[in-house]
Motif scaffolding. Structure first.
Motif: not given
Length: 420
Positions: A209-224, A226-234
Motif C-alpha cells: 500500500t502506498f501513500h504518496f504526497g505526504t510524510r510521516l509526522a509522528e510515530i506513536t507507541g504502546r509500552d515503549g 511502535v504501535a502506529g504512525v500519523t502522516t502529515e496529511d492526517g
C-alpha cells in the motif's frame, strides 16, 4: 623510500576499503596496510542487507568480502570496533578513539554514508529502524519474522531503492507493508514519473500500500514499542515497525575536521585520480565526489555497490602512484520480487527531455532510455539481460540516436552504438 617501510592506512570497513586493501597486495605493495572499521564485523557487502540476507535466503558468511583468515594471510592489520576520530595531516597520523596513533604515508578515506534520521516525535520507540549495517538487518528480520505485532504492517518512510527492496523482502516474508513517500511515484527523484510508475504497479501487484504526497509526522507507541504512525496529511495508520529509508548522507566529519576540501554537492572533493586536496589523502566509495572528465561536468557522488567495488581498487592504484582516471558510468542493480533490473548512467528529473521504452512494460521485460536532445543519458533494463555494455557505450558515446530505432527491439543496440 623503500616500499617495505611505507604504511598505507584505510579508514572504512566496507567494500571499497576491503577491495582497496586487496588491490594493494595484488599490485605488489610490500609495506604495512592498516584497515580501520568502526564496526566489530570484518568488511562486508551491503546490498544483501535489504535483499537475500534480510529474507534469510543468504547465510551470514556470504556477505563478507573476504574469509576471516584472508586478512592475516595477506598481512592486513585490522582495527575493528575502534573508530578513527581525527587526522593529523602535519604529522601524517590517524588517531583512534582509544588514543592510538597510526602513522601513514598515504591515507584512503572510505567512510561511506550514514542514513538520514526522521527527526519526528516517536523515533526513540523500539522497532524504529534504519538499514545500513549488518546488525540493522538482523534486527529488522527479527521483527518481520517474529510473532510480536504480527498482522500489523511494516511502515516504510521513503520509496527509494532501499525502501522498495525492503518492501519486497517484507512481502516475501508475509508481512503487510505500507510505504509513505512525499513524491508522486516511487524513485521519482532518481528515475522520474515515467519509470517510477512501473515500480508503483509492481509493488501494488504484490500487495504493498502506498501513500504518496505526504510524510510521516509522528510515530506513536504502546509500552515503549511502535504501535502506529500519523502522516502529515492526517492519516493514522497501525504499525508493527517503522523503517526510515529517506536517503543517506556522506560521512565527511573526519575529512572536514582535518581541513580537507568538500564538494558543494556533498562528499569529499576528489580529482579523477581520487586524490583529495591533500596529495597524501585519497577517497573512494560513497563519500567521494569525483571530478567528471573535461572539467565541465562538475562532481558526481555515487552510493551504489559497483562504485565501491571499482573505486576502492582505483584509489589503491592511485596511492601507489599509478596513472588513474576514474570515469566509469554509474551502475546499479536491484532485485524486487520477480523483477531483476540494472541501471546505468545518471538522469534525474530535469536532466532529460524524453523517455523511450523498448520491450513489454506490461510483462515487465523492457529497457527504458532517458534522452536529452537525442543523446542517451541513462538506461534501465528490467528482466532483459546482457545489455549493460551496449547501454553504457550509448551513454559514453554522447551523440544523438534515432528514438524509433532505440525503441525497436529488432534493431541491435550495438548497431546504434556504432552508428551503422
Amino acid at each position: 623510500m623503500d616500499g617495505t617501510h611505507r604504511t598505507f592506512v584505510i579508514i572504512g570497513g566496507g567494500l571499497a576499503g576491503a577491495k582497496a586493501a586487496q588491490t594493494l597486495r595484488e599490485e605488489g605493495f610490500p609495506g604495512r596496510v592498516i584497515l580501520i572499521g568502526d564496526e566489530h564485523e570484518q568488511p562486508y557487502e551491503r546490498p544483501p542487507l535489504s535483499k537475500d540476507y534480510l529474507t534469510g535466503r543468504a547465510v551470514r558468511e556470504s556477505v563478507f568480502v573476504h574469509p576471516p583468515a584472508w586478512y592475516a594471510h595477506h598481512r592486513i592489520e585490522l582495527h575493528l570496533g575502534q573508530p578513527a576520530v581525527a587526522i593529523d595531516r602535519a604529522a601524517q597520523e590517524v588517531r583512534l578513539g582509544d588514543g592510538t596513533r597510526l602513522p601513514y604515508d598515504a591515507l584512503l578515506l572510505a567512510t561511506g554514508a550514514e542514513p538520514h534520521r526522521l527527526g519526528i516525535p516517536g523515533t526513540q520507540l523500539a522497532n524504529v529502524h534504519h538499514l545500513r549495517r549488518l546488525a540493522h538487518s538482523d534486527h529488522l528480520r527479527g521483527v518481520l519474522t517474529g510473532t510480536a505485532g504480527a498482522g500489523e504492517p511494516l511502515v516504510i518512510a521513503g520509496a527509494g531503492w532501499i525502501g522498495l527492496e525492503v518492501a519486497a523482502a517484507a512481502r516475501t516474508l508475509g508481512a503487510e507493508v505500507i510505504v509513505v513517500e512525499p513524491g508522486p511515484t516511487p524513485l521519482h527523484g532518481v528515475l522520474g514519473p515515467e519509470v517510477g510508475a512501473v515500480f508503483s504497479e509492481l509493488h501494488r501487484f504484490h500487495g504493498v500500500t502506498f501513500h504518496f504526497g505526504t510524510r510521516l509526522a509522528e510515530i506513536t507507541g504502546r509500552d515503549g514499542v511502535v504501535a502506529g504512525v500519523t502522516t502529515e496529511d492526517g492519516r493514522r495508520l497501525p504499525a508493527r515497525a517503522v523503517l526510515a529509508a529517506i536517503g543517506a548522507g556522506p560521512r565527511t566529519a573526519l575529512a572536514e575536521g582535518a581541513g580537507i576540501a568538500l564538494s558543494e554537492g556533498g562528499g569529499i572533493a576528489v580529482d579523477a585520480a581520487l586524490r583529495t586536496s591533500d596529495p597524501a589523502i585519497f577517497a573512494a566509495g560513497d563519500v567521494a565526489a569525483v571530478a567528471q572528465p573535461g572539467g565541465e561536468g562538475g562532481r558526481l557522488r555515487v552510493e551504489h555497490w559497483a562504485n565501491a567495488l571499482n573505486s576502492g581498487p582505483a584509489a589503491a592504484r592511485s596511492m601507489l602512484g599509478h596513472e588513474v582516471v576514474y570515469d566509469r558510468v554509474p551502475y546499479f542493480f536491484s532485485d524486487q520480487y520477480d523483477a531483476g533490473l540494472e541501471y546505468s548512467g545518471w538522469a534525474p528529473p530535469g536532466t532529460y527531455d524524453r523517455v523511450v521504452f523498448r520491450g513489454d512494460l506490461a510483462k515487465r521485460a523492457f529497457i527504458a532510455f532517458w534522452l536529452r536532445e537525442g543523446r542517451v543519458l541513462a538506461g534501465l533494463n528490467m528482466n532483459v539481460w546482457d545489455v549493460v555494455e551496449p547501454i553504457q557505450r550509448l551513454v559514453r558515446a554522447g551523440r544523438p540516436v534515432d528514438p524509433e530505432a532505440l525503441a525497436d527491439p529488432g534493431t541491435p543496440l550495438d548497431s546504434l552504438v556504432s552508428g551503422d
